[in-house]
Design a protein around this motif. Structure first.
Motif, PDB file in Angstrom:
ATOM      1  N   VAL A 419       0.876  -1.173   0.000  1.00 28.14           N
ATOM      2  CA  VAL A 419       0.000   0.000   0.000  1.00 28.14           C
ATOM      3  C   VAL A 419       0.910   1.218   0.000  1.00 28.14           C
ATOM      4  O   VAL A 419       1.838   1.318   0.820  1.00 28.14           O
ATOM      5  CB  VAL A 419      -0.936   0.011   1.222  1.00 28.14           C
ATOM      6  CG1 VAL A 419      -1.814   1.257   1.200  1.00 28.14           C
ATOM      7  CG2 VAL A 419      -1.795  -1.245   1.260  1.00 28.14           C
ATOM      8  N   LEU A 420       0.675   2.153  -0.918  1.00 28.57           N
ATOM      9  CA  LEU A 420       1.568   3.296  -1.108  1.00 28.57           C
ATOM     10  C   LEU A 420       0.809   4.613  -0.955  1.00 28.57           C
ATOM     11  O   LEU A 420      -0.369   4.710  -1.299  1.00 28.57           O
ATOM     12  CB  LEU A 420       2.199   3.256  -2.514  1.00 28.57           C
ATOM     13  CG  LEU A 420       2.992   1.988  -2.887  1.00 28.57           C
ATOM     14  CD1 LEU A 420       3.414   2.060  -4.342  1.00 28.57           C
ATOM     15  CD2 LEU A 420       4.207   1.826  -1.985  1.00 28.57           C
ATOM     16  N   PHE A 421       1.541   5.620  -0.413  1.00 27.66           N
ATOM     17  CA  PHE A 421       1.052   6.997  -0.385  1.00 27.66           C
ATOM     18  C   PHE A 421       1.817   7.775  -1.461  1.00 27.66           C
ATOM     19  O   PHE A 421       3.038   7.903  -1.411  1.00 27.66           O
ATOM     20  CB  PHE A 421       1.291   7.616   0.995  1.00 27.66           C
ATOM     21  CG  PHE A 421       1.076   9.111   1.019  1.00 27.66           C
ATOM     22  CD1 PHE A 421      -0.208   9.652   0.990  1.00 27.66           C
ATOM     23  CD2 PHE A 421       2.164   9.990   1.062  1.00 27.66           C
ATOM     24  CE1 PHE A 421      -0.398  11.027   1.002  1.00 27.66           C
ATOM     25  CE2 PHE A 421       1.977  11.367   1.082  1.00 27.66           C
ATOM     26  CZ  PHE A 421       0.692  11.885   1.043  1.00 27.66           C
ATOM     27  N   HIS A 422       1.087   8.247  -2.476  1.00 27.25           N
ATOM     28  CA  HIS A 422       1.690   9.019  -3.561  1.00 27.25           C
ATOM     29  C   HIS A 422       1.387  10.498  -3.364  1.00 27.25           C
ATOM     30  O   HIS A 422       0.246  10.858  -3.050  1.00 27.25           O
ATOM     31  CB  HIS A 422       1.107   8.571  -4.920  1.00 27.25           C
ATOM     32  CG  HIS A 422       1.568   7.222  -5.371  1.00 27.25           C
ATOM     33  ND1 HIS A 422       2.643   7.037  -6.199  1.00 27.25           N
ATOM     34  CD2 HIS A 422       1.091   5.976  -5.085  1.00 27.25           C
ATOM     35  CE1 HIS A 422       2.807   5.748  -6.429  1.00 27.25           C
ATOM     36  NE2 HIS A 422       1.870   5.076  -5.759  1.00 27.25           N
ATOM     37  N   TYR A 423       2.398  11.322  -3.564  1.00 29.43           N
ATOM     38  CA  TYR A 423       2.135  12.770  -3.535  1.00 29.43           C
ATOM     39  C   TYR A 423       2.901  13.444  -4.664  1.00 29.43           C
ATOM     40  O   TYR A 423       3.916  12.926  -5.173  1.00 29.43           O
ATOM     41  CB  TYR A 423       2.497  13.383  -2.182  1.00 29.43           C
ATOM     42  CG  TYR A 423       3.976  13.538  -1.919  1.00 29.43           C
ATOM     43  CD1 TYR A 423       4.691  14.661  -2.384  1.00 29.43           C
ATOM     44  CD2 TYR A 423       4.666  12.574  -1.181  1.00 29.43           C
ATOM     45  CE1 TYR A 423       6.039  14.800  -2.140  1.00 29.43           C
ATOM     46  CE2 TYR A 423       6.013  12.707  -0.938  1.00 29.43           C
ATOM     47  CZ  TYR A 423       6.697  13.824  -1.420  1.00 29.43           C
ATOM     48  OH  TYR A 423       8.038  13.956  -1.169  1.00 29.43           O
TER      49      TYR A 423
END
Length: 650
Positions: A419-423
Motif C-alpha cells: 500500500v503506497l502513499f503518492h504525492y
C-alpha cells in the motif's frame, strides 16, 4: 506280328471301346439327370420362393448325388480308357464278346487258356503255339470291337433332348426364370419372399440399437394395393404393428440385448428378413479431475472424482483422467472450437488445459465398430482476479486544513503486496516540482488497515503551489500480473496573494454575518424573557406552557453557543491566513483583542447564562424565577453589547 498278338491287340481295342461306351452313356445319363434337377429347382424357386432350409437341402443333395454320379459314370470310366487303375481282363472281355458273337465265344476263351498252358509247359510249347495260331486265324475275320455298339446310347437322348429343348425354350422366352432363380439359389442361406403388390420401406435406419435399449421400427408401404394391417414376425411369434396412418406402421422392441431377426407380414405377403444389430454404447466408467490452482491464490489443489460444472480461479490448470468401456476414440471440445483427440491406451484417456475465461466443454466417446457416440457436456466458470478494494477517509484540522490524517482499509480476493502513499507538488503553472511514493505499513493478507499523517507545512508550499496525493494498493495476481487500485486524488492549494485576500475577506464577511445573527438571537431572547416575567407575575405558580418556553429558550441558548463556536473557527482560520501577509502591529493587537473577547463570551458569559437557565428549570418557583429572569435579561443585554463591540473591531 502272329495271329495271337493280333488277337490280343484286338481285345485291348475292345476294352478301350468298352470303357468309352461307358463314358458316353454316363455323360448322357448325368446330363439328363443334372439338367432335369437344375430345371426343376429353378422353376420351383422362381414360383415357390423356397425357404432357405429347402434350398440348402436341395443344393446339398444335388452336389452329393451329382458328384457321386460324375465320379462313377464319367470320371472312373475315363481313367479306365487311359488304362489307369483296375480294368477288365482279356478273359472277361472274351466273355462279353462271346455274348455278342456266340460262335467264337468258346474259341476265344480256349485260345487264352492255351496261352497260359504254353507259358507253364515248356516241353509242348511249340505244339500249343501252333494250335493257338490255327484257332486265332479262324476268328481273325470276326470284328470283335463291334461287340460294343455306341448307337445303343441313343435311347438316353430321349430323356436329354426334351429337357434340353425345354431349357432352351425357357431361356429364350422367359430368361428371368433362370436369372432370378439362379440369383436366389446362389444365396441358399438367404430366404427370399414372393414379391408383394406393394413395397415395404424401412424408415428406421440404421437397424441398430444400443444394448438394453428400445428400438422403434417404422415401416411405410407404397404400391397399387395397400395392406389393411401389418405384423412383425420373430420366429414363431407374430405381433401386430400399430397403424400410424394408412401407409405407416410402427412397433417398439423393448430392452434389446441380442440381435433380433424379423420379417414383416402384410396382406398375405412377407418381406425379406431383417436383423436389428445390437451396438455397444461407449460408457464412462471412472473419472478424476485434478484442479491445480495458481500458487498465489493460496488455495489447496483439489481432486474430484465426479463430473460436474465447476468454478475455478483464472489460470487454474485442469487435468482430466478417465477410463471408459467399449470406447475406441475420445475427444474434448471447448466452446465452439474443434474437438481435440485424446491420447490414451487400454481405454484410459487424459488431457489438461489452463482456463482463463468462462467456457463450456464436451467430452465425447465413440465406439467405431457400432458408430455409437456419447457426449458429456459441462460448464467451467472462471473467476477473474479482482482489483483491490480501497476505502480512504481524510480528516483535516478545522482551522487551516494543513494537518491531514488519512485512514482506511484495503482488501483483495487473494492478497495484497503493498500500500503506497503518492504525492506530487506542482507550481501555479501546473509544473511538477517533486513527487514520491511512500510505502505504508500494513498488515498484509487479504485485508489490511492503514493510516498516514500529512503535515502540509513540511512540503514548504509557496503561494500558488498545490499538493496532490492519493493512496494506491497493489494485489498479488500471479497470472496476469499485479493490479492496482487508487483512491480519489486529494489536494491542498496554497493561496496566492489575490486568493489569500479573497479568502480573508470572505472569512470576515462570514464572521460579521455570524455575529449579526447571534446579536439578533440575543435580542429575541431578551424579549422572550420580559414576556415570561410578565406572565409569571400574573400567575400564582409557573404553568406547563411556561416550563416549555424555558426549555425552548435553553435550546436557543445551545444553538447560540454553536454559532459562536463556528465564528471562532472562522476567526482562527482568518488569523492563520493573515500570518501569510505582512500586517501592522495595530491590526495584530486588534486580532488579539477579538480573540480574548470571543474566548470570554464562550468560556465565561455564555456558560454563566447556561448555568442560570438550568437552575431556573430545576427550581421553578415564582419568587426565584422572576429574580433569575431579570438577571438573565440583564446579562443578555451585556452579552449583546459585547457582540456589537466585536463587530466594530472587525
Amino acid at each position: 506280328m502272329n495271329n495271337y498278338d493280333w488277337l490280343v491287340s484286338r481285345l485291348d481295342a475292345f476294352i478301350r471301346k468298352y470303357y468309352t461306351n461307358k463314358v458316353i452313356r454316363g455323360t448322357l445319363i448325368f446330363l439328363s439327370c443334372a439338367l432335369a434337377y437344375i430345371l426343376t429347382m429353378s422353376i420351383g424357386e422362381y414360383y415357390l420362393y423356397l425357404p432357405a432350409t429347402v434350398k440348402i437341402s436341395l443344393i446339398s443333395l444335388f452336389v452329393l448325388l451329382g458328384g457321386t454320379a460324375l465320379v462313377s459314370l464319367i470320371i472312373l470310366p475315363l481313367t479306365k480308357v487311359a488304362r489307369l487303375g483296375r480294368i477288365i481282363t482279356h478273359e472277361q472281355a472274351s466273355l462279353i464278346i462271346g455274348k455278342h458273337f456266340p460262335e467264337i465265344s468258346d474259341k476265344l476263351l480256349n485260345i487264352l487258356q492255351l496261352r497260359k498252358q504254353a507259358d507253364s509247359n515248356g516241353s509242348s510249347r511249340d505244339l500249343i503255339a501252333a494250335s493257338i495260331d490255327q484257332k486265332a486265324s479262324q476268328i481273325s475275320v470276326i470284328p470283335i470291337t463291334a461287340a460294343v455298339d455306341f448307337r445303343k446310347n441313343r435311347k438316353y437322348l430321349r430323356y436329354l433332348v426334351p429337357i434340353l429343348i425345354l431349357g432352351i425354350v425357357i431361356l429364350v422366352f422367359s430368361p428371368s426364370i433362370f436369372i432370378d432363380a439362379s440369383e436366389r439359389l446362389l444365396q441358399p442361406s438367404r430366404s427370399f419372399v414372393k414379391p408383394a403388390p406393394f413395397r415395404f420401406n424401412i424408415l428406421s435406419k440404421p437397424l441398430q440399437v444400443v444394448r438394453n435399449g428400445d428400438f422403434t421400427l417404422k415401416v411405410s408401404v407404397d404400391g397399387n394395393t395397400l395392406p389393411a394391417d401389418m405384423a412383425v414376425e420373430m420366429g414363431d411369434d407374430r405381433v401386430t404393428m400399430q397403424m400410424l396412418s394408412k401407409t405407416t406402421f410402427q412397433y417398439t422392441f423393448r430392452n434389446i440385448t441380442e440381435p433380433v431377426k424379423f420379417r414383416l407380414f402384410a396382406g398375405g405377403y412377407y418381406s425379406e428378413d431383417y436383423t436389428i444389430r445390437v451396438a455397444q454404447k461407449p460408457v464412462l466408467k471412472s473419472f478424476k479431475m485434478v484442479l491445480d490452482y495458481p500458487a498465489y491464490t493460496g488455495k489447496k489443489d483439489e481432486t474430484r472424482n465426479s463430473l460436474s460444472d465447476i468454478s475455478v480461479p483464472a489460470g487454474t490448470v485442469i487435468r482430466w483422467a478417465f477410463k471408459a468401456e467399449h470406447t475406441d476414440m475420445a475427444w474434448i471440445r471447448f466452446g465452439s472450437t474443434a474437438g481435440v483427440p485424446l491420447s490414451g491406451s487400454n481405454m484410459q484417456f487424459a488431457h489438461q488445459a489452463r482456463v482463463m475465461v468462462d467456457t463450456s466443454y464436451v467430452i465425447g466417446l465413440m465406439n467405431k465398430a457400432s458408430g455409437v457416440k456419447d457426449n458429456y457436456a459441462y460448464q467451467i466458470q472462471v473467476v477473474p482476479d479482482q482489483h483491490p478494494v480501497l476505502q480512504v477517509q481524510q480528516f483535516r484540522d478545522s482551522v487551516t486544513g494543513k494537518q491531514i490524517l488519512l485512514t482506511g482499509n484495503a482488501g483483495d480476493d487473494y492478497g495484497l503486496t503493498r500500500v503506497l502513499f503518492h504525492y506530487e507538488v506542482t507550481n501555479d503553472k501546473n509544473q511538477r516540482i517533486s513527487a514520491k511514493a511512500v510505502p505504508l505499513k500494513s498488515g498484509g493478507g487479504t485485508l489490511t488497515t492503514f493510516q498516514h499523517y500529512v503535515d502540509v507545512d513540511q512540503f514548504k508550499l509557496a503561494p500558488g503551489h498545490k499538493l496532490s496525493f492519493f493512496i494506491e494498493a497493489w494485489d498479488n495476481d500471479g497470472v496476469t500480473g499485479s493490479k492496482a487500485s487508487r483512491s480519489d486524488v486529494m489536494s491542498f492549494t496554497m493561496f496566492n496573494a489575490n486568493q489569500l485576500d479573497s479568502a480573508i475577506n470572505a472569512n470576515a464577511d462570514q464572521i460579521n454575518s455570524g455575529l449579526s445573527n447571534s446579536s439578533k438571537q440575543t435580542k429575541q431572547m431578551q424579549s422572550e424573557l420580559r414576556e415570561m416575567q410578565s406572565k409569571l407575575l400574573q400567575s400564582d405558580q409557573p404553568s406547563w406552557e411556561q416550563q416549555e418556553s424555558l426549555r425552548e429558550m435553553a435550546e436557543k441558548q445551545i444553538e447560540l453557543q454553536k454559532n459562536l463556536e463556528n465564528i471562532k473557527k472562522r476567526f482562527e482560520e482568518q488569523v492563520q491566513q493573515s500570518e501569510q501577509k505582512q500586517y501592522s502591529d495595530d491590526i495584530k493587537e486588534k486580532q488579539d483583542e477579538l480573540k480574548k473577547q470571543m474566548d470570554n463570551l464562550l468560556n465565561n458569559e455564555l456558560k454563566e447564562q447556561m448555568k442560570k437557565l438550568q437552575e431556573l428549570m430545576a427550581k421553578m418557583n415564582k419568587e426565584n424565577a422572576v429574580q433569575t429572569m431579570k438577571q438573565l435579561e440583564q446579562e443578555n443585554k451585556l452579552f449583546n453589547m459585547d457582540l456589537e463591540r466585536m463587530k466594530e473591531l472587525m
